[in-house]
Design a protein around this motif. Structure first.
Motif, PDB file in Angstrom:
ATOM      1  N   ASP A 150      15.790  -2.231  -0.620  1.00 54.29           N
ATOM      2  CA  ASP A 150      16.238  -3.097  -1.708  1.00 54.29           C
ATOM      3  C   ASP A 150      17.652  -3.619  -1.419  1.00 54.29           C
ATOM      4  O   ASP A 150      18.036  -4.644  -1.872  1.00 54.29           O
ATOM      5  N   HIS A 167      13.328   3.331   0.142  1.00 52.94           N
ATOM      6  CA  HIS A 167      13.123   2.148  -0.700  1.00 52.94           C
ATOM      7  C   HIS A 167      14.451   1.559  -1.150  1.00 52.94           C
ATOM      8  O   HIS A 167      14.620   0.346  -1.197  1.00 52.94           O
ATOM      9  N   ARG A 169      -1.595  11.102  -2.869  1.00 56.25           N
ATOM     10  CA  ARG A 169      -0.791  10.414  -3.889  1.00 56.25           C
ATOM     11  C   ARG A 169       0.707  10.558  -3.615  1.00 56.25           C
ATOM     12  O   ARG A 169       1.497   9.660  -3.902  1.00 56.25           O
ATOM     13  N   MET A 173      -3.424   5.229  -1.307  1.00 57.88           N
ATOM     14  CA  MET A 173      -3.847   6.594  -1.665  1.00 57.88           C
ATOM     15  C   MET A 173      -5.290   6.828  -1.233  1.00 57.88           C
ATOM     16  O   MET A 173      -5.633   7.882  -0.688  1.00 57.88           O
ATOM     17  N   GLU A 208      12.397   7.681  -1.619  1.00 58.04           N
ATOM     18  CA  GLU A 208      13.293   6.970  -2.517  1.00 58.04           C
ATOM     19  C   GLU A 208      14.473   6.349  -1.765  1.00 58.04           C
ATOM     20  O   GLU A 208      14.855   5.212  -1.982  1.00 58.04           O
ATOM     21  N   VAL A 247      -6.090   9.714 -10.615  1.00 53.15           N
ATOM     22  CA  VAL A 247      -5.149   8.918 -11.411  1.00 53.15           C
ATOM     23  C   VAL A 247      -5.643   8.707 -12.851  1.00 53.15           C
ATOM     24  O   VAL A 247      -4.841   8.521 -13.757  1.00 53.15           O
ATOM     25  N   SER A 283       1.919   7.745  -1.274  1.00 53.51           N
ATOM     26  CA  SER A 283       1.363   6.401  -1.446  1.00 53.51           C
ATOM     27  C   SER A 283       2.140   5.570  -2.458  1.00 53.51           C
ATOM     28  O   SER A 283       2.503   6.065  -3.529  1.00 53.51           O
ATOM     29  N   LEU A 284       2.349   4.320  -2.098  1.00 58.17           N
ATOM     30  CA  LEU A 284       2.982   3.359  -3.015  1.00 58.17           C
ATOM     31  C   LEU A 284       1.932   2.641  -3.857  1.00 58.17           C
ATOM     32  O   LEU A 284       2.207   2.209  -4.958  1.00 58.17           O
ATOM     33  N   HIS A 285       0.756   2.451  -3.258  1.00 61.34           N
ATOM     34  CA  HIS A 285      -0.321   1.718  -3.932  1.00 61.34           C
ATOM     35  C   HIS A 285      -1.551   2.617  -4.048  1.00 61.34           C
ATOM     36  O   HIS A 285      -1.726   3.538  -3.247  1.00 61.34           O
ATOM     37  N   LEU A 286      -2.419   2.272  -5.000  1.00 66.64           N
ATOM     38  CA  LEU A 286      -3.652   3.051  -5.158  1.00 66.64           C
ATOM     39  C   LEU A 286      -4.546   2.922  -3.918  1.00 66.64           C
ATOM     40  O   LEU A 286      -5.176   3.883  -3.485  1.00 66.64           O
ATOM     41  N   LEU A 303      -8.385  -0.379 -11.390  1.00 66.94           N
ATOM     42  CA  LEU A 303      -6.938  -0.127 -11.402  1.00 66.94           C
ATOM     43  C   LEU A 303      -6.374  -0.353 -12.803  1.00 66.94           C
ATOM     44  O   LEU A 303      -5.614   0.474 -13.329  1.00 66.94           O
ATOM     45  N   CYS A 314      -7.550   2.446 -15.148  1.00 68.97           N
ATOM     46  CA  CYS A 314      -6.887   3.730 -14.922  1.00 68.97           C
ATOM     47  C   CYS A 314      -5.410   3.676 -15.301  1.00 68.97           C
ATOM     48  O   CYS A 314      -4.854   4.651 -15.786  1.00 68.97           O
ATOM     49  N   PHE A 315      -4.777   2.523 -15.093  1.00 68.54           N
ATOM     50  CA  PHE A 315      -3.339   2.432 -15.331  1.00 68.54           C
ATOM     51  C   PHE A 315      -3.013   2.285 -16.809  1.00 68.54           C
ATOM     52  O   PHE A 315      -2.085   2.905 -17.311  1.00 68.54           O
TER      53      PHE A 315
END
Lengths: 260, 289
Positions: free
Chosen positions: B289, B285, B220, B229, B282, B37, B223-226, B165, B168-169
């Motif tokens: 929602d 999700h 990756r 991952m 997608e 990442v 994965s939704l979160h690091l 995090l 990296c972000f």
């Protein structure tokens, strides 16, 4: 019999003050003898052409760089000491588009200074993050991947990340560069609601952002000039940008001024 | 098939090999995710190749200068950490291009290592074991050292998850918020150096980047979160190293290349089916929602 003198009422220091600030890259001055005072609670636009020194001034205010001469104070303190009170919204993030983070992860990053100990964020941090998302009307997207959001939605999330640390000064760097017209209107509505709670400094080279809500405009081109937004005129803008410009005033029924 | 299973059950060395694979997967899952990442796989490649210089020097001193306790692994740790700090400081403070320095370290490390190994009397197949890994002949002592390195990588990588995090972000934002970006970047590079050492034992230094990045890059996509991952990359790494080692044992092939080809094949398959998976996630999700 002596009486104690009544304590003097001290006005709080301004949100941002620069006294005789000069900054040079090598020998070339980027900012020269800048004197600037931004009172608390104002919505101020910092504008000027590319290369005029806006970003440098922003870096000085956030304490990333130190002035070559002069002094910068934020909320009465040295910028590095005031960082916990500064919310910063960058133009975009430096990560790749497919970075695996959710909206909630991004907003929680704003609590980093309050949550320095190893381990996950606390319930309190998460509650603050939900409140910040609520403030920008993005609470329903909390668990969505950040990468699937539109430009306008991302901008709101980045504002929430800045708000979650409960700042007293909000800095926004070129916030509407990648936004369409509708998102821009929504962004200004959001700014209007935030303006009541904190000082806002919006950095842009886009003159169209000077709306009716803006109180002060700071024109930066190596030196700075401060104008009340209502009195901003073509002459001062032409001096700042050095080119032909059109001026439209938002929210005022005035004919547009034009200059070539 | 039954004879292969019997061989596996009776093997004295296979448990050590499998344990080394699992230890390497732990480090590569955590650090590999940060590397992917943060887009510093080229940095990891430079470190991996620079390691040969340290290994070669330690090997030479062990045999020629008669320092019995000095093993190639010690030289590798020193060289990798030195490369990490050099690359990090150049990247943060010097006006020299980072890729130029990485390329130079890459080549100089390889050249130094090859020269020292050539100057050392003995059987030259040691060079091959550095280049392509020694997972099939891991000793108990090496395993303990790998476990120590792993402990450091896992504890530090997990303890500073929030800081890494943010780094990296959005490095620029993190700097404005007062995060000591220079310190955490150097720390991340040092962790990467330790992970590289672990992986060099398994697949050799030439294929280290592949095992560091392929499981993480594959993970990756799901994965939704690091942290998700990382967990998935650890799982994938364990599957690749275990199945690759067993497969190589049964077919008498070198384990390193088999592990890498398994990882690369999986990554390719996931990439090909990526659009399908992406649209599926997608839709899931949007329903939530």
């Amino acid at each position: 019999m002596s009486t104690n003198p009544a304590p003097e009422r001290c006005d709080p220091p301004p949100a941002i003050s620069c006294h005789g600030v000069t900054f040079r890259y090598s020998a070339r001055p980027v900012l020269l003898d800048v004197n600037l005072e931004i009172p608390r609670g104002q919505l101020t636009v910092l504008m000027g052409p590319n290369g005029g020194g806006k970003t440098t001034l922003l870096k000085l205010i956030t304490g990333i760089i130190e002035p070559t001469a002069g002094q910068v104070r934020v909320l009465g303190k040295r910028p590095k000491q005031a960082r916990s009170k500064i919310g910063y919204v960058p133009q975009h993030t430096t990560s790749t588009n497919n970075f695996p983070v959710t909206v909630m992860d991004v907003v929680l990053m704003g609590r980093l200074q309050q949550a320095r100990l190893p381990g996950p964020y606390s319930r309190g941090d998460k509650r603050h993050a939900v409140e910040a998302l609520d403030a920008v009307n993005m609470q329903s997207a909390a668990h969505r991947p950040f990468s699937v959001l539109s430009g306008g939605q991302r901008q709101r999330v980045l504002i929430a990340r800045a708000l979650v640390s409960r700042p007293r000064l909000l800095l926004l760097d070129e916030p509407t560069t990648h936004l369409d017209r509708r998102s821009e209107v929504m962004f200004f509505q959001l700014l209007q609601s935030l303006h009541k709670k904190m000082t806002i400094l919006l950095v842009t080279h886009d003159i169209s952002l000077v709306s009716s809500q803006v109180e002060t405009v700071v024109c930066v081109r190596r030196e700075v000039e401060t104008h009340p937004a209502a009195q901003l005129n073509l002459t001062s803008l032409r001096e700042t940008y050095g080119t032909g410009i059109n001026l439209f005033r938002h929210g005022q029924d005035l004919p547009a001024e034009t200059s070539r | 098939m039954s004879s292969l299973l019997r061989q596996l059950a009776e093997s004295q060395v296979l448990p050590f090999s499998l344990a080394a694979g699992v230890l390497a997967s732990l480090a590569c899952g955590i650090v590999g995710s940060y590397v992917v990442v943060r887009r510093i796989s080229y940095v990891a490649g430079g470190m991996a190749h620079c390691v040969l210089g340290g290994m070669g020097l330690a090997y030479y001193l062990n045999r020629v200068a008669g320092i019995p306790w000095l093993q190639p692994l010690h030289g590798a740790v020193a060289a990798a950490l030195m490369a990490a700090l050099t690359i990090g400081l150049v990247s943060l403070r010097s006006k020299e291009n980072e890729d130029t320095v990485i390329s130079a370290l890459w080549a100089v490390g390889m050249a130094t290592g090859v020269l020292f190994i050539a100057m050392t009397p003995g059987y030259s197949s040691d060079l091959m074991s550095f280049l392509f890994g020694t997972i099939s002949i891991v000793s108990r002592g090496t395993l303990y050292l790998l476990a120590c390195l792993d402990f450091v990588v896992v504890v530090v990588g997990a303890a500073f998850y929030k800081q890494f995090l943010a780094l990296c972000f959005d490095e620029d934002w993190a700097r404005v918020r007062g995060l000591n970006v220079e310190f955490y970047y150097l720390l991340l590079l040092c962790l990467t150096a330790l992970a590289v050492i672990l992986l060099v034992q398994v697949v050799g230094l030439i294929m280290t980047i592949a095992l560091l990045t392929l499981p993480a890059a594959t993970a990756r996509r799901f994965s939704l979160h690091l942290w998700q991952m990382m967990l998935m990359a650890i799982f994938l790494g364990t599957v690749f190293t275990t199945s690759g080692t067993v497969l190589a044992y049964g077919t008498d092939l070198p384990a390193g290349p088999v592990i890498i080809l398994l990882a690369a094949g999986t990554y390719l398959a996931v990439m090909m089916g990526g659009r399908f998976v992406h649209f599926g996630a997608e839709r899931l999700h949007s329903r939530k929602d």
